[in-house]
Design a protein around this motif. Sequence first.
Motif, short mmCIF file in Angstrom:
data_model
loop_
_atom_site.label_atom_id
_atom_site.label_comp_id
_atom_site.label_asym_id
_atom_site.label_seq_id
_atom_site.Cartn_x
_atom_site.Cartn_y
_atom_site.Cartn_z
N HIS A 1 0.84 -1.26 -0.17
CA HIS A 1 -0.13 0.17 0.08
C HIS A 1 0.77 1.30 -0.12
O HIS A 1 0.21 2.05 -0.11
CB HIS A 1 -0.81 0.22 1.31
N PHE A 2 2.16 1.14 0.00
CA PHE A 2 3.08 2.11 0.08
C PHE A 2 3.80 2.32 -1.19
O PHE A 2 4.42 1.42 -1.75
CB PHE A 2 4.11 2.30 1.20
N SER A 3 3.84 3.53 -1.76
CA SER A 3 4.78 3.80 -3.05
C SER A 3 6.24 3.76 -2.80
O SER A 3 6.59 4.57 -1.76
CB SER A 3 4.35 5.16 -3.80
N VAL A 4 6.94 2.81 -3.67
CA VAL A 4 8.52 3.09 -3.28
C VAL A 4 9.00 4.17 -4.13
O VAL A 4 8.86 4.48 -5.17
CB VAL A 4 8.85 1.88 -3.99
N GLN A 5 9.68 4.97 -3.06
CA GLN A 5 10.24 6.30 -3.96
C GLN A 5 11.65 5.96 -4.45
O GLN A 5 12.21 6.99 -4.95
CB GLN A 5 10.08 7.46 -2.81
N ALA A 6 12.24 5.02 -3.92
CA ALA A 6 13.89 4.78 -4.33
C ALA A 6 14.05 3.36 -3.96
O ALA A 6 13.56 2.90 -3.42
CB ALA A 6 14.66 5.94 -3.77
N GLU A 7 15.31 2.92 -4.51
CA GLU A 7 15.72 1.60 -4.23
C GLU A 7 17.39 1.50 -4.64
O GLU A 7 17.94 2.22 -5.05
CB GLU A 7 14.96 0.69 -5.29
N VAL A 8 17.80 0.53 -3.86
CA VAL A 8 19.21 0.27 -4.37
C VAL A 8 19.30 -1.30 -4.51
O VAL A 8 18.54 -1.87 -3.75
CB VAL A 8 20.14 0.56 -3.24
N ASP A 9 19.82 -1.54 -5.51
CA ASP A 9 20.26 -3.03 -5.81
C ASP A 9 21.79 -3.58 -5.38
O ASP A 9 22.67 -2.88 -5.83
CB ASP A 9 20.15 -3.40 -7.26
N ARG B 1 13.13 0.49 -1.29
CA ARG B 1 13.16 -0.77 -1.57
C ARG B 1 14.67 -1.09 -1.53
O ARG B 1 15.51 -0.53 -2.32
CB ARG B 1 12.57 -1.47 -2.75
N ILE B 2 15.21 -2.22 -0.94
CA ILE B 2 16.45 -2.61 -1.07
C ILE B 2 16.46 -4.33 -1.61
O ILE B 2 15.81 -5.10 -1.16
CB ILE B 2 17.25 -2.74 0.42
N VAL B 3 17.16 -4.29 -2.71
CA VAL B 3 17.29 -5.62 -3.30
C VAL B 3 18.66 -6.36 -3.00
O VAL B 3 19.72 -5.86 -3.46
CB VAL B 3 17.05 -5.23 -4.87
N HIS B 4 18.40 -7.35 -2.19
CA HIS B 4 19.59 -7.82 -1.61
C HIS B 4 19.84 -9.38 -2.28
O HIS B 4 20.79 -9.84 -2.10
CB HIS B 4 19.55 -8.20 -0.25
N GLY B 5 18.83 -9.73 -2.86
CA GLY B 5 19.00 -11.06 -3.48
C GLY B 5 18.76 -12.21 -2.57
O GLY B 5 18.43 -11.99 -1.41
N LYS B 6 18.53 -13.42 -3.18
CA LYS B 6 18.15 -14.64 -2.13
C LYS B 6 19.24 -15.48 -1.55
O LYS B 6 18.93 -16.17 -0.95
CB LYS B 6 17.11 -15.34 -3.02
N GLY B 7 20.26 -15.15 -2.04
CA GLY B 7 21.41 -15.66 -1.63
C GLY B 7 21.77 -17.16 -1.96
O GLY B 7 21.96 -18.00 -1.41
N LEU B 8 21.21 -17.40 -3.48
CA LEU B 8 21.01 -18.71 -4.02
C LEU B 8 22.45 -19.39 -3.88
O LEU B 8 22.70 -20.68 -3.87
CB LEU B 8 20.41 -18.62 -5.27
N ARG B 9 23.54 -18.50 -4.17
CA ARG B 9 25.24 -19.31 -4.48
C ARG B 9 25.77 -18.76 -3.07
O ARG B 9 27.02 -18.78 -3.23
CB ARG B 9 25.79 -18.52 -5.60
N SER B 10 25.04 -18.75 -2.01
CA SER B 10 25.81 -18.28 -0.72
C SER B 10 26.34 -19.78 -0.31
O SER B 10 25.95 -20.74 -0.48
CB SER B 10 24.74 -18.04 0.27
N ARG B 11 27.39 -19.54 0.57
CA ARG B 11 28.16 -20.51 1.32
C ARG B 11 27.15 -20.93 2.45
O ARG B 11 26.26 -20.37 2.88
CB ARG B 11 29.47 -20.04 2.01
N PRO B 12 27.76 -22.17 3.15
CA PRO B 12 27.06 -22.53 4.29
C PRO B 12 26.40 -21.76 5.36
O PRO B 12 25.48 -21.91 6.00
CB PRO B 12 27.93 -23.56 5.00
N GLY B 13 27.08 -20.55 5.47
CA GLY B 13 26.66 -19.59 6.31
C GLY B 13 25.20 -18.91 6.19
O GLY B 13 25.04 -18.35 7.00
N GLY B 14 24.74 -19.11 4.90
CA GLY B 14 23.54 -18.65 4.61
C GLY B 14 23.80 -17.22 3.76
O GLY B 14 25.04 -16.58 3.62
N PRO B 15 22.83 -16.57 3.42
CA PRO B 15 22.83 -15.24 2.65
C PRO B 15 23.37 -14.11 3.09
O PRO B 15 22.81 -13.55 4.05
CB PRO B 15 21.35 -15.05 2.16
#
Length: 103
Positions: free
Chosen positions: A15-23, A52-66
Amino acid sequence: MTPSPKLLRRLKRGHFSVQAEVDLHHMNAAAAADSIVDLLEEADAEGWRCVRIVHGKGLRSRPGGPVLKGLTDRLLRRHSDVLAFTSARPAQGGTGAVIVLLL
């Protein structure tokens, strides 16, 4: 300050408009942290309430996680201007991004 359940529902439903983002894709942790802080400072200066902050899902992360996902979570929890944040809706990046509501 704890956000109300109603406010969190509205944020999760988009319900809120995103006014800026970083990838943050392809950044190391130090560069990502700097980018997040820069975005939050710019949002404060510009009077933006939702980013909005796009951080990715960490699909190629090491065992420690994203790494970037965890870093984003920690920085947002500690930042005084953050009122609430939640995973983005699927069309906005899903669990690979967060929508942040600022004071």
